[in-house]
Scaffold this active site. Sequence first.
Site, PDB file in Angstrom:
ATOM      1  N   GLU A   1      43.876  42.866  39.133  1.00 32.25           N
ATOM      2  CA  GLU A   1      43.586  42.898  40.580  1.00 32.25           C
ATOM      3  C   GLU A   1      43.124  41.500  40.949  1.00 32.25           C
ATOM      4  O   GLU A   1      41.974  41.138  40.703  1.00 32.25           O
ATOM      5  CB  GLU A   1      42.450  43.889  40.873  1.00 32.25           C
ATOM      6  CG  GLU A   1      42.806  45.329  40.662  1.00 32.25           C
ATOM      7  CD  GLU A   1      43.732  45.883  41.729  1.00 32.25           C
ATOM      8  OE1 GLU A   1      44.046  45.160  42.699  1.00 32.25           O
ATOM      9  OE2 GLU A   1      44.147  47.035  41.572  1.00 32.25           O
TER      10      GLU A   1
ATOM     11  N   LYS B   1      32.429  43.391  31.169  1.00 26.78           N
ATOM     12  CA  LYS B   1      31.774  42.091  31.362  1.00 26.78           C
ATOM     13  C   LYS B   1      31.652  41.815  32.854  1.00 26.78           C
ATOM     14  O   LYS B   1      32.647  41.572  33.536  1.00 26.78           O
ATOM     15  CB  LYS B   1      32.599  40.969  30.725  1.00 26.78           C
ATOM     16  CG  LYS B   1      31.864  39.654  30.753  1.00 26.78           C
ATOM     17  CD  LYS B   1      32.775  38.456  30.743  1.00 26.78           C
ATOM     18  CE  LYS B   1      33.072  37.909  32.101  1.00 26.78           C
ATOM     19  NZ  LYS B   1      31.936  37.379  32.862  1.00 26.78           N
TER      20      LYS B   1
ATOM     21  N   GLU C   1      43.746  30.525  49.097  1.00 30.01           N
ATOM     22  CA  GLU C   1      42.639  31.451  49.333  1.00 30.01           C
ATOM     23  C   GLU C   1      41.345  30.635  49.444  1.00 30.01           C
ATOM     24  O   GLU C   1      40.944  29.973  48.500  1.00 30.01           O
ATOM     25  CB  GLU C   1      42.544  32.418  48.137  1.00 30.01           C
ATOM     26  CG  GLU C   1      41.581  33.553  48.345  1.00 30.01           C
ATOM     27  CD  GLU C   1      41.452  34.472  47.122  1.00 30.01           C
ATOM     28  OE1 GLU C   1      41.428  33.968  45.974  1.00 30.01           O
ATOM     29  OE2 GLU C   1      41.350  35.687  47.325  1.00 30.01           O
TER      30      GLU C   1
ATOM     31  N   CYS D   1      38.922  39.985  48.902  1.00 32.32           N
ATOM     32  CA  CYS D   1      40.314  39.698  48.534  1.00 32.32           C
ATOM     33  C   CYS D   1      41.310  40.161  49.586  1.00 32.32           C
ATOM     34  O   CYS D   1      42.400  39.615  49.686  1.00 32.32           O
ATOM     35  CB  CYS D   1      40.624  40.317  47.182  1.00 32.32           C
ATOM     36  SG  CYS D   1      40.035  41.999  47.078  1.00 32.32           S
TER      37      CYS D   1
HETATM   38  P1  NAD Z   1      36.904  34.637  38.758  1.00 34.72           P
HETATM   39  O1  NAD Z   1      38.334  34.728  38.386  1.00 34.72           O
HETATM   40  O2  NAD Z   1      36.236  33.331  38.745  1.00 34.72           O
HETATM   41  O3  NAD Z   1      36.021  35.581  37.831  1.00 34.72           O
HETATM   42  C1  NAD Z   1      36.316  36.957  37.696  1.00 34.72           C
HETATM   43  C2  NAD Z   1      35.855  37.404  36.335  1.00 34.72           C
HETATM   44  O4  NAD Z   1      36.730  36.832  35.365  1.00 34.72           O
HETATM   45  C3  NAD Z   1      34.443  36.938  35.978  1.00 34.72           C
HETATM   46  O5  NAD Z   1      33.769  37.973  35.294  1.00 34.72           O
HETATM   47  C4  NAD Z   1      34.713  35.757  35.058  1.00 34.72           C
HETATM   48  O6  NAD Z   1      33.678  35.513  34.156  1.00 34.72           O
HETATM   49  C5  NAD Z   1      35.962  36.223  34.345  1.00 34.72           C
HETATM   50  N1  NAD Z   1      36.743  35.156  33.714  1.00 34.72           N
HETATM   51  C6  NAD Z   1      36.848  33.869  34.100  1.00 34.72           C
HETATM   52  N2  NAD Z   1      37.635  33.197  33.234  1.00 34.72           N
HETATM   53  C7  NAD Z   1      38.026  34.073  32.288  1.00 34.72           C
HETATM   54  C8  NAD Z   1      38.838  33.984  31.115  1.00 34.72           C
HETATM   55  N3  NAD Z   1      39.398  32.835  30.726  1.00 34.72           N
HETATM   56  N4  NAD Z   1      39.039  35.099  30.388  1.00 34.72           N
HETATM   57  C9  NAD Z   1      38.497  36.269  30.758  1.00 34.72           C
HETATM   58  N5  NAD Z   1      37.698  36.410  31.832  1.00 34.72           N
HETATM   59  C10 NAD Z   1      37.471  35.327  32.596  1.00 34.72           C
HETATM   60  O7  NAD Z   1      36.796  35.355  40.181  1.00 34.72           O
HETATM   61  P2  NAD Z   1      35.504  35.458  41.067  1.00 34.72           P
HETATM   62  O8  NAD Z   1      35.303  34.087  41.627  1.00 34.72           O
HETATM   63  O9  NAD Z   1      34.424  36.160  40.361  1.00 34.72           O
HETATM   64  O10 NAD Z   1      36.014  36.457  42.208  1.00 34.72           O
HETATM   65  C11 NAD Z   1      36.757  36.029  43.271  1.00 34.72           C
HETATM   66  C12 NAD Z   1      38.244  36.299  43.014  1.00 34.72           C
HETATM   67  O11 NAD Z   1      38.439  37.681  42.750  1.00 34.72           O
HETATM   68  C13 NAD Z   1      39.049  36.004  44.250  1.00 34.72           C
HETATM   69  O12 NAD Z   1      40.256  35.365  43.904  1.00 34.72           O
HETATM   70  C14 NAD Z   1      39.331  37.396  44.814  1.00 34.72           C
HETATM   71  O13 NAD Z   1      40.451  37.467  45.633  1.00 34.72           O
HETATM   72  C15 NAD Z   1      39.451  38.209  43.579  1.00 34.72           C
HETATM   73  N6  NAD Z   1      39.195  39.630  43.869  1.00 34.72           N
HETATM   74  C16 NAD Z   1      40.250  40.500  43.869  1.00 34.72           C
HETATM   75  C17 NAD Z   1      40.048  41.845  44.173  1.00 34.72           C
HETATM   76  C18 NAD Z   1      41.200  42.827  44.193  1.00 34.72           C
HETATM   77  O14 NAD Z   1      40.960  44.015  44.325  1.00 34.72           O
HETATM   78  N7  NAD Z   1      42.424  42.382  44.050  1.00 34.72           N
HETATM   79  C19 NAD Z   1      38.763  42.304  44.439  1.00 34.72           C
HETATM   80  C20 NAD Z   1      37.702  41.400  44.414  1.00 34.72           C
HETATM   81  C21 NAD Z   1      37.940  40.054  44.114  1.00 34.72           C
END
Ligand code: NAD
Length: 495
Positions: A267, A193, A398, A301
């Site tokens: 992650e 997804k 963050e 991140c």
């Molecule tokens: P987000 O958590 O809003 O969304 C990430 C994904 O999770 C999306 O596909 C979203 O639809 C899904 N999601 C949201 N709620 C969910 C639920 N209840 N159940 C299952 N899936 C759900 O994050 P974002 O805003 O897309 O990305 C930014 C975040 O990602 C930041 O916190 C960043 O630090 C983190 N990030 C981490 C890494 C890493 O390698 N650790 C890499 C990239 C981004």
Amino acid sequence: MTTETALFTVIRADATPAPSLPAFGQFIGGKFVPSTSTSTVDIVNPATEEVLTQVPAGTAEDVDAAVAAAVAAKDAWAATTPRDRAAVLLKIADIIEANRELFETLEAANTGKPPAVAEDDISSAIDTFRFSAGAARAYSTLGADDYAENHTSVIHREPVGVVGVITPWNYPLLMAAWKIAPVLGAGNTLVLKPSEQTPLTTLKLAELIAGEVPAGVLNIVTGPGRVVGNRLSEHPDVDLVAITGSVGSGQKVAAAAAGSVKRVHLELGGKAPVVVFADADLEAAAKGVRSAGFWNGGQECGAACRVLVHESVADKFTELLVREISEITVGTPGAADAEIGSMISKAHYERVLAALDDIRKDGLTIAVGGRAIEGRGYFIEPTVVTNVPAQAPITSNEIFGPVVSVETFSTDEEAVTRANETIYGLAASVWTKDSARSLTVPRKLDFGTVWVNSHLVIATEMPWGGFKGSGYGRDLSSYALDDFSRTKHVMYNRG
Ligand code: NAD
């Protein structure tokens, strides 16, 4: 005293090639099929605020159909040899490479990234598939041997089964590649997804590789996290769920996964400290923060977003940093020289601006930047915040935008304690010319990656992942293959 400058404008080069949009539908069982829902999500170009296209707002039923396809395909895919699977991964890499410009244009249109970042994303995605192809073939277990009298032990490494993958918006294709390559290389099938905001390159990848990957091995379902992501996390036939995203989403995924006791790979977010000692090359450190703190507009991140600098060199370092950041060019994706682009969405742009308002209310100094850039698109000025006391909210929250804060410390011990004072544990850097410090300080920092005199240099062969609130599980390297495999011990009685 707050000194705000208006140094930044957006270099607008909107006459870029029109992105080649993917087919419409859910990619299930090797082809695009209609969603069970007629609702759609608008996909927006954040640099122009134009709607590019729509994708289905998928449903739990869509996920169930995709999981059924992945279950149907899993035995045959698991039975392939590492060489067979490597051939498919290499073919995927070749297809991305042959369509590099298409992917870069599409990614930039969907995210507002500048050309250098889009190019790096696609190159790194290609490299991830090539590395995983080789790693899958080189991966082995202990040789058969006797550990109990008259009994010979053999360890098999097996795929986990069906893997659910949930990706974020900051590096859409690259984060998908970080999962798809090792997941398929280890012999699993998957349902992915993408972020509801940035699904286009992932769908395009499915479209272009459909003829190369057996039907059902790779499935893509678009839609909201709380519906599609949640169903993937709780689904009884999904054996492992992997998410790259925020801490809150990771917690929800882990909670939903607990019902079926499935494995979870997280992650999550980060707030990377950059510890600059008095003996450091201050110019190199300031340039390092410019590139690693503002890469992808700070929507990264591992971004170098929280500087801790020794008090004796704080003024000099801040002056160098402010000069570097004042030179950053902001532009739309077609602007060849742009270093940073727009924020990903209106909602995120508003979140970053609200964080900047809080910084002002907290009485901190905005040494450069700090405001929205006027005109179309969700652009924010590159910003440096100084006069930051220990434990100010900006040291641990963050922001995920073009904002770097500067704090000072007086002893090595204080630097380590303060750097570790965050719920996150993804990445950190240490800047020093002292060899003893360069060996001791990284060992005391509670972060999954620590750079010395560098920041945000990623090697596909090396593991990436966090401690503490940044989650668990490793991407990249052969450790990712471990995470998407299971071991089985078979013991033969020779008595
Ligand atoms: P987000 O958590 O809003 O969304 C990430 C994904 O999770 C999306 O596909 C979203 O639809 C899904 N999601 C949201 N709620 C969910 C639920 N209840 N159940 C299952 N899936 C759900 O994050 P974002 O805003 O897309 O990305 C930014 C975040 O990602 C930041 O916190 C960043 O630090 C983190 N990030 C981490 C890494 C890493 O390698 N650790 C890499 C990239 C981004």
